[in-house]
Design an enzyme around this catalytic site. Structure first.
Site, PDB file in Angstrom:
ATOM      1  N   SER A  64      -3.350  13.814  -0.340  1.00  0.00           N
ATOM      2  CA  SER A  64      -3.045  13.991   1.072  1.00  0.00           C
ATOM      3  C   SER A  64      -3.747  15.231   1.634  1.00  0.00           C
ATOM      4  CB  SER A  64      -1.520  14.064   1.245  1.00  0.00           C
ATOM      5  OG  SER A  64      -1.162  13.997   2.589  1.00  0.00           O
TER       6      SER A  64
ATOM      7  N   ASP B 298      -0.263   2.693   3.449  1.00  0.00           N
ATOM      8  CA  ASP B 298       0.087   4.117   3.478  1.00  0.00           C
ATOM      9  C   ASP B 298       0.730   4.396   4.828  1.00  0.00           C
ATOM     10  OD1 ASP B 298      -0.016   6.950   3.828  1.00  0.00           O
ATOM     11  OD2 ASP B 298      -1.741   7.116   2.485  1.00  0.00           O
TER      12      ASP B 298
ATOM     13  N   HIS C 127       1.873   6.243   0.111  1.00  0.00           N
ATOM     14  CA  HIS C 127       1.126   7.493   0.273  1.00  0.00           C
ATOM     15  C   HIS C 127       1.114   8.396  -0.963  1.00  0.00           C
ATOM     16  CE1 HIS C 127      -0.891  10.743   2.219  1.00  0.00           C
ATOM     17  NE2 HIS C 127       0.120  11.567   2.003  1.00  0.00           N
TER      18      HIS C 127
END
Length: 248
Positions: free
Chosen positions: A96, A192, A222
């Protein structure tokens, strides 16, 4: 001494191993807990591993609020320096915003041998809207995981001020993707709910790496490092390190 204590499980992870260093970064509002399975797998293979706790993370949202994207960069920079003193080659892995920071480092440090972004963020339209919110905190964004038996250690609310900081970081990194030349292995979850999967496509298309690969994960959301595709990430990233260690 910080006035906020570190949450259990959010401490930095550090293993001294061989001359190949792996810098591992967690994401926005998350903690090192999301990266521990990777860090431990890399250490078991003998690598020197450092997964720093990003400044303002792993404590309290009020603590995060006082930090900027420059502080988060500084957290990974100091981890890089620690590895640099011990290792002859370094790889960077991040989830991320950790992936965003990994891309930043790959553009900044030309000696980095390879970069592995996992659901990396460079453009989240919803976040840009959220940055204009008048509230001080918004809902949590952590724990987007398909596997019901897994949970992410992350903040239960998101500081609006920090959302502004991540958008600045994403914009900056997006503009500099063409400075990345090292081998890159990109992991993207097809579903996601935090970072739109097209972020990874843009990264793939924008970097100038001669060796680049995009791996689709069909069974994770995610936080893929804690999800059903965890083994795939570990296996493929270990192959990647091996392939590009000390190759010029």
């Amino acid at each position: 001494m910080d006035e906020y204590s570190i949450l259990e499980g959010a401490e930095e992870i550090k293993y001294e191993g061989n001359e190949v260093g792996i810098l591992v970064s967690h994401g926005f509002t998350g903690t090192t807990q999301s990266m521990r399975p990777l860090a431990e797998a890399y250490a078991r293979e003998g690598y020197t591993v450092y997964c720093p706790r990003l400044k303002g993370h792993g404590t309290a949202p009020e603590d995060m609020e006082t930090t900027s994207h420059k502080d988060w960069i500084e957290s990974v920079e100091s981890a890089y320096q620690w590895l640099h003193e011990r290792c002859s080659s370094i790889f960077v892995v991040g989830l991320s915003m950790g992936g965003t920071l990994a891309l930043y480092m790959a553009g900044e440090h030309k000696d980095i041998q390879g970069v592995v972004p996992i659901n990396a963020a460079i453009d989240i339209p919803v976040m840009e809207e959220s940055a204009a919110a008048e509230e001080r905190f918004l809902d949590a964004i952590g724990s987007d995981i398909k596997n019901p038996e897994q949970d992410e250690l992350a903040y239960e609310k998101t500081p609006v001020k920090s959302i502004t900081e991540i958008t600045v970081l994403m914009d900056d990194v997006k503009k500099r993707l063409d400075t990345i030349r090292c081998p890159i292995l990109i992991f993207v979850s097809d579903e996601d709910h935090v970072v739109p999967p097209n972020n990874s496509e843009v990264i793939f298309d924008s970097v100038f790496s001669e060796h680049k690969e995009l791996v689709h994960m069909e069974n994770s959301y995610h936080v893929a490092t804690l999800d059903h595709d965890q083994d795939l990430i570990i296996e493929r990233s270990l192959e990647f390190f091996q392939m590009y260690t000390n190759t010029k």
